[in-house]
Design a protein around this motif. Structure first.
Motif, PDB file in Angstrom:
ATOM      1  N   GLU A   1       0.833  -1.193   0.000  1.00 42.51           N
ATOM      2  CA  GLU A   1       0.000   0.000   0.000  1.00 42.51           C
ATOM      3  C   GLU A   1       0.881   1.261   0.000  1.00 42.51           C
ATOM      4  OE1 GLU A   1      -3.516   2.002   2.786  1.00 42.51           O
ATOM      5  OE2 GLU A   1      -2.921  -0.103   3.050  1.00 42.51           O
ATOM      6  N   ASN A   2       0.585   2.164  -0.913  1.00 51.23           N
ATOM      7  CA  ASN A   2       1.318   3.424  -1.069  1.00 51.23           C
ATOM      8  C   ASN A   2       2.801   3.214  -1.404  1.00 51.23           C
ATOM      9  OD1 ASN A   2      -0.907   5.193  -0.429  1.00 51.23           O
ATOM     10  ND2 ASN A   2      -0.670   4.501   1.699  1.00 51.23           N
ATOM     11  N   ALA A   3       3.186   2.036  -1.801  1.00 49.83           N
ATOM     12  CA  ALA A   3       4.575   1.746  -2.166  1.00 49.83           C
ATOM     13  C   ALA A   3       4.774   1.971  -3.668  1.00 49.83           C
ATOM     14  CB  ALA A   3       4.943   0.324  -1.794  1.00 49.83           C
ATOM     15  N   THR A   4       6.062   2.078  -4.064  1.00 50.63           N
ATOM     16  CA  THR A   4       6.386   2.350  -5.471  1.00 50.63           C
ATOM     17  C   THR A   4       7.476   1.400  -5.954  1.00 50.63           C
ATOM     18  OG1 THR A   4       5.823   4.702  -5.277  1.00 50.63           O
ATOM     19  CG2 THR A   4       7.265   4.064  -7.106  1.00 50.63           C
ATOM     20  N   LEU A   5       7.243   0.834  -7.134  1.00 51.92           N
ATOM     21  CA  LEU A   5       8.251   0.068  -7.859  1.00 51.92           C
ATOM     22  C   LEU A   5       8.560   0.839  -9.128  1.00 51.92           C
ATOM     23  CD1 LEU A   5       9.975  -2.463  -8.541  1.00 51.92           C
ATOM     24  CD2 LEU A   5       7.896  -3.490  -9.505  1.00 51.92           C
ATOM     25  N   ARG A   6       9.817   1.273  -9.266  1.00 53.16           N
ATOM     26  CA  ARG A   6      10.200   2.098 -10.416  1.00 53.16           C
ATOM     27  C   ARG A   6      11.222   1.319 -11.251  1.00 53.16           C
ATOM     28  NH1 ARG A   6      11.193   6.973  -7.838  1.00 53.16           N
ATOM     29  NH2 ARG A   6       8.990   7.452  -8.098  1.00 53.16           N
ATOM     30  N   ILE A   7      10.948   1.161 -12.531  1.00 56.45           N
ATOM     31  CA  ILE A   7      11.749   0.294 -13.403  1.00 56.45           C
ATOM     32  C   ILE A   7      12.299   1.091 -14.580  1.00 56.45           C
ATOM     33  CG2 ILE A   7      11.706  -1.715 -14.930  1.00 56.45           C
ATOM     34  CD1 ILE A   7      11.356  -2.481 -12.032  1.00 56.45           C
ATOM     35  N   GLU A   8      13.598   0.942 -14.813  1.00 57.87           N
ATOM     36  CA  GLU A   8      14.213   1.429 -16.047  1.00 57.87           C
ATOM     37  C   GLU A   8      15.047   0.276 -16.605  1.00 57.87           C
ATOM     38  OE1 GLU A   8      17.253   4.865 -17.798  1.00 57.87           O
ATOM     39  OE2 GLU A   8      16.669   4.886 -15.683  1.00 57.87           O
ATOM     40  N   GLY A   9      14.443  -0.491 -17.501  1.00 51.81           N
ATOM     41  CA  GLY A   9      15.126  -1.666 -18.033  1.00 51.81           C
ATOM     42  C   GLY A   9      14.176  -2.818 -18.237  1.00 51.81           C
ATOM     43  N   ASN A  10      14.603  -4.019 -17.819  1.00 53.07           N
ATOM     44  CA  ASN A  10      13.854  -5.249 -18.100  1.00 53.07           C
ATOM     45  C   ASN A  10      13.461  -5.944 -16.803  1.00 53.07           C
ATOM     46  OD1 ASN A  10      14.297  -5.047 -20.997  1.00 53.07           O
ATOM     47  ND2 ASN A  10      16.423  -5.577 -20.540  1.00 53.07           N
ATOM     48  N   LEU A  11      12.161  -6.148 -16.629  1.00 50.07           N
ATOM     49  CA  LEU A  11      11.622  -6.844 -15.463  1.00 50.07           C
ATOM     50  C   LEU A  11      10.949  -8.132 -15.914  1.00 50.07           C
ATOM     51  CD1 LEU A  11      10.673  -7.033 -12.467  1.00 50.07           C
ATOM     52  CD2 LEU A  11       8.653  -5.702 -13.157  1.00 50.07           C
ATOM     53  N   THR A  12      11.382  -9.274 -15.327  1.00 43.90           N
ATOM     54  CA  THR A  12      10.752 -10.566 -15.609  1.00 43.90           C
ATOM     55  C   THR A  12      10.320 -11.185 -14.292  1.00 43.90           C
ATOM     56  OG1 THR A  12      12.142 -10.919 -17.551  1.00 43.90           O
ATOM     57  CG2 THR A  12      11.036 -12.838 -16.635  1.00 43.90           C
ATOM     58  N   ILE A  13       9.060 -11.608 -14.222  1.00 49.17           N
ATOM     59  CA  ILE A  13       8.529 -12.234 -13.012  1.00 49.17           C
ATOM     60  C   ILE A  13       7.918 -13.575 -13.385  1.00 49.17           C
ATOM     61  CG2 ILE A  13       6.963 -12.008 -11.050  1.00 49.17           C
ATOM     62  CD1 ILE A  13       6.928  -8.973 -11.588  1.00 49.17           C
ATOM     63  N   TYR A  14       8.464 -14.660 -12.820  1.00 42.91           N
ATOM     64  CA  TYR A  14       7.855 -15.988 -12.971  1.00 42.91           C
ATOM     65  C   TYR A  14       6.931 -16.178 -11.781  1.00 42.91           C
ATOM     66  CZ  TYR A  14      11.204 -16.659 -16.691  1.00 42.91           C
ATOM     67  OH  TYR A  14      11.920 -16.522 -17.855  1.00 42.91           O
ATOM     68  N   GLY A  15       5.781 -15.562 -11.875  1.00 48.09           N
ATOM     69  CA  GLY A  15       4.797 -15.502 -10.804  1.00 48.09           C
ATOM     70  C   GLY A  15       3.910 -14.308 -11.055  1.00 48.09           C
ATOM     71  N   ASP A  16       3.251 -13.814  -9.992  1.00 49.55           N
ATOM     72  CA  ASP A  16       2.307 -12.710 -10.121  1.00 49.55           C
ATOM     73  C   ASP A  16       2.942 -11.392  -9.708  1.00 49.55           C
ATOM     74  OD1 ASP A  16       0.475 -14.656 -10.775  1.00 49.55           O
ATOM     75  OD2 ASP A  16      -0.498 -14.678  -8.804  1.00 49.55           O
ATOM     76  N   LEU A  17       2.477 -10.314 -10.320  1.00 50.17           N
ATOM     77  CA  LEU A  17       2.748  -8.963  -9.846  1.00 50.17           C
ATOM     78  C   LEU A  17       1.507  -8.503  -9.102  1.00 50.17           C
ATOM     79  CD1 LEU A  17       4.346  -6.295  -9.711  1.00 50.17           C
ATOM     80  CD2 LEU A  17       3.307  -5.685 -11.914  1.00 50.17           C
ATOM     81  N   ILE A  18       1.669  -8.212  -7.811  1.00 53.46           N
ATOM     82  CA  ILE A  18       0.545  -7.839  -6.962  1.00 53.46           C
ATOM     83  C   ILE A  18       0.694  -6.378  -6.560  1.00 53.46           C
ATOM     84  CG2 ILE A  18      -0.671  -8.331  -4.799  1.00 53.46           C
ATOM     85  CD1 ILE A  18       0.518 -11.192  -4.994  1.00 53.46           C
ATOM     86  N   LEU A  19      -0.289  -5.562  -6.937  1.00 54.78           N
ATOM     87  CA  LEU A  19      -0.292  -4.136  -6.626  1.00 54.78           C
ATOM     88  C   LEU A  19      -1.414  -3.872  -5.625  1.00 54.78           C
ATOM     89  CD1 LEU A  19       0.079  -2.768 -10.287  1.00 54.78           C
ATOM     90  CD2 LEU A  19       1.894  -3.085  -8.594  1.00 54.78           C
ATOM     91  N   GLU A  20      -1.045  -3.464  -4.409  1.00 52.84           N
ATOM     92  CA  GLU A  20      -2.036  -3.214  -3.373  1.00 52.84           C
ATOM     93  C   GLU A  20      -2.554  -1.775  -3.453  1.00 52.84           C
ATOM     94  OE1 GLU A  20      -0.267  -4.570   0.297  1.00 52.84           O
ATOM     95  OE2 GLU A  20      -0.454  -6.681  -0.298  1.00 52.84           O
ATOM     96  N   ASP A  21      -3.374  -1.359  -2.474  1.00 49.82           N
ATOM     97  CA  ASP A  21      -4.038  -0.054  -2.523  1.00 49.82           C
ATOM     98  C   ASP A  21      -3.046   1.075  -2.753  1.00 49.82           C
ATOM     99  OD1 ASP A  21      -6.530  -1.105  -2.138  1.00 49.82           O
ATOM    100  OD2 ASP A  21      -6.554  -0.801   0.033  1.00 49.82           O
TER     101      ASP A  21
END
Length: 544
Positions: free
Chosen positions: A486-506
């Motif tokens: 909640e209220n957190a930030t993931l900032r990406i410049e490049g390549n993101l690979t996830i073998y699973g789920d990306l979960i975005l909370e409130d």
């Protein structure tokens, strides 16, 4: 009679009679078929085990649970991109990769088969897109084993063995085939054959406008004209296995003596004597490391010798002795050198990794792969490993580019625990190229470089995680999630690979910087109604 060139994880066998299913071809073109079914090519790329890879160190025994050998984050954040299922056709259901040649965006792979039948295949794999390798070409050899391959100037040169007694066309047991290929596709209308004396052609090299081939026991180093495949020169030796070139000098592995060093006329000028058991008809290779030659020496591991003096330097040992593999299967079949990294195909002991720095060699461990490793090749940012019936394994080394290294130069290199935990009061920034077990961020974290994480990644409420470069989470057969609180930030410049789920909370935010970022999610994206997705990015799996 046929003696098949086999790898250590199989048993060398002698067949004293031909099978009843032997097909006699009256035209060479009929014995080489092109796969035209696009579905077969597409379905041969497998992602079941793709993702972040571990490197097991000496105290690890295969068969145990996958664990890091210690708590330190490791070097070499390798990732299995995909596997290529071996070709298969009637009478050739057990094909195994024998050789790999990498040229530009393509890898060229040869296959043979154990048993009485001579059958093989050739694959072409396009790796220009690291997220989506493509099998662009596949051809079948219906009456010949194919043991080595080389691509040059629009043509594939593939060599192997044929039963000359049963062939209406073969003049000898060692065969050389030239077939046109461009943009990853075969042109089988442009096909040339020739034959040479020797037990079984087992290695090939194009250099100085000629094709050089070794042909096993009682065979030759033969120089062919690359256009016509006519023989230009040939010199007999007792038991040849491999050929490489260094500064215009040719090095051949003669299992009866060691490494013979030849001039441009294929005349021997010196010799590196080696007293190892190379075993009969097993694959053994040479590779060049500066002024040294690396020799695959079976049970001894990889021997390192000075080319100029012939002096033995040291053995790179097989570091892990798996409890459930018979001793005869634990042998070094092939080696590959790539910018300070030495890779060893160690049969039942897997794919070994060692490193060379300032002329000092040290072992790192064994790369996490299933199956016996029969052959390895490496160039640029890729490792290609042939792993028995697991097929061809495409591994990305995830080396930071020069541009990325420059961008990251202002932050300290990470050196610490494999479980990276950032407290709410902390603001940390690191550069480097590491593999982690897990990452948990409550405060602020910047990672600049190339990184893999074996388990889950969590960004706690109000946390900030910024990543510049490449970031890979988990594997497809052991999926883990990346959670943005909640209220957190993931900032990406490049390549993101996830073998699973990306979960975005409130009120969580994922933000992509620039216009070249890519995200490749193998699970699903789960987002609260007020979650934010910002920026421009390439959504490879269309999950957003």
């Amino acid at each position: 009679m046929k003696k098949v060139l086999l790898y250590a994880f199989l048993v060398s066998i002698v067949i004293t009679s031909c099978t009843d299913s032997t097909t006699i071809f009256e035209q060479e073109e009929a014995s080489f078929g092109n796969e035209t079914n696009a579905t077969v090519l597409t379905n041969s790329i497998i992602y079941d085990k793709s993702g972040a890879m571990e490197i097991y160190e000496e105290n690890f025994q295969t068969g145990a649970q996958s664990i890091f050998a210690n708590e330190q984050a490791g070097n070499y954040p390798l990732a299995l991109v995909a596997q290529v299922a071996p070709p298969s056709f009637s009478g050739a259901e057990n094909l195994t990769a024998t050789d790999i040649h990498i040229d530009g965006d393509y890898a060229y792979i040869s296959y043979n088969t154990a048993g009485a039948d001579y059958k093989g295949a050739v694959d072409i794999v396009n790796v220009s897109d690291p997220a989506a390798p493509r099998l662009t070409g596949r051809a079948y050899s219906y009456d010949k084993d194919l043991n080595a391959i080389y691509y040059s100037n629009g043509y594939i040169y593939v060599v192997g063995g044929v039963d000359a007694e049963q062939s209406a066309l073969a003049s000898a047991n060692s065969v050389v085939i030239k077939v046109a290929a461009s943009n990853g596709r075969f042109d089988t209308s442009d096909l040339t054959y020739n034959y040479q004396e020797g037990f079984n052609a087992n290695d090939a090299l194009v250099a100085n406008g000629s094709l050089y081939v070794t042909s096993g026991r009682d065979g030759y180093v033969t120089e062919f004209d690359t256009s016509s495949l006519e023989i230009v020169n040939e010199v007999p030796f007792q038991d040849l296995r491999s050929v490489v070139i260094k500064d215009g000098t040719y090095l051949v592995l003669d299992a009866s003596a060691g490494v013979r060093i030849l001039n441009s006329d294929l005349q021997e000028t010196s010799q590196i004597q080696i007293d190892s058991d190379f075993r009969e008809a097993d694959k053994r290779t040479l590779d060049i490391m500066g002024d040294k030659v690396i020799v695959a020496e079976g049970r001894n591991g990889a021997g390192v010798y000075n080319i100029n003096t012939g002096a033995f330097q040291e053995y790179i040992p097989i570091t892990i002795n798996p409890a459930d593999v018979i001793e005869s299967d634990i042998v070094t079949n092939a080696t590959a050198y790539n910018e300070g990294v030495i890779l060893m195909a160690n049969g039942g002991a897997g794919l070994g990794l060692a490193e060379e720095e300032d002329d000092i060699l040290s072992t790192v461990g064994v790369i996490e792969l299933d199956g016996s490793t029969n052959y390895v090749a490496s160039k640029g940012d890729y490792i290609f490993a042939a792993s028995g019936r697991e097929g061809l394994q495409i591994i990305k080394m995830n080396k930071p580019s020069e541009d990325l290294a420059e961008k990251c130069s202002g932050t300290p290199t990470y050196s610490g625990n494999a479980n990276l935990n950032v407290a709410a009061s902390q603001s940390l920034a690191y550069s480097g190229s590491r593999r982690f077990r897990s990452i948990s961020v409550s405060g602020s974290l910047l990672l600049c470089g190339t990184w893999t994480v074996n388990n889950a990644v969590s960004i706690a409420d109000n946390g900030l995680f910024e990543m510049r470069g490449t970031f890979i989470v988990a594997r497809n057969n052991r999926r883990r999630d990346l959670t943005v609180g909640e209220n957190a930030t993931l900032r990406i410049e490049g390549n993101l690979t996830i073998y699973g789920d990306l979960i975005l909370e409130d009120n969580a935010t994922i933000e992509f910087i620039g216009d070249t970022s890519r995200v490749n999610i193998f699970g699903k994206v789960t987002g609260a109604n007020n979650a934010n997705v910002l920026g421009t990015f390439d959504d490879i799996q269309d999950k957003f």
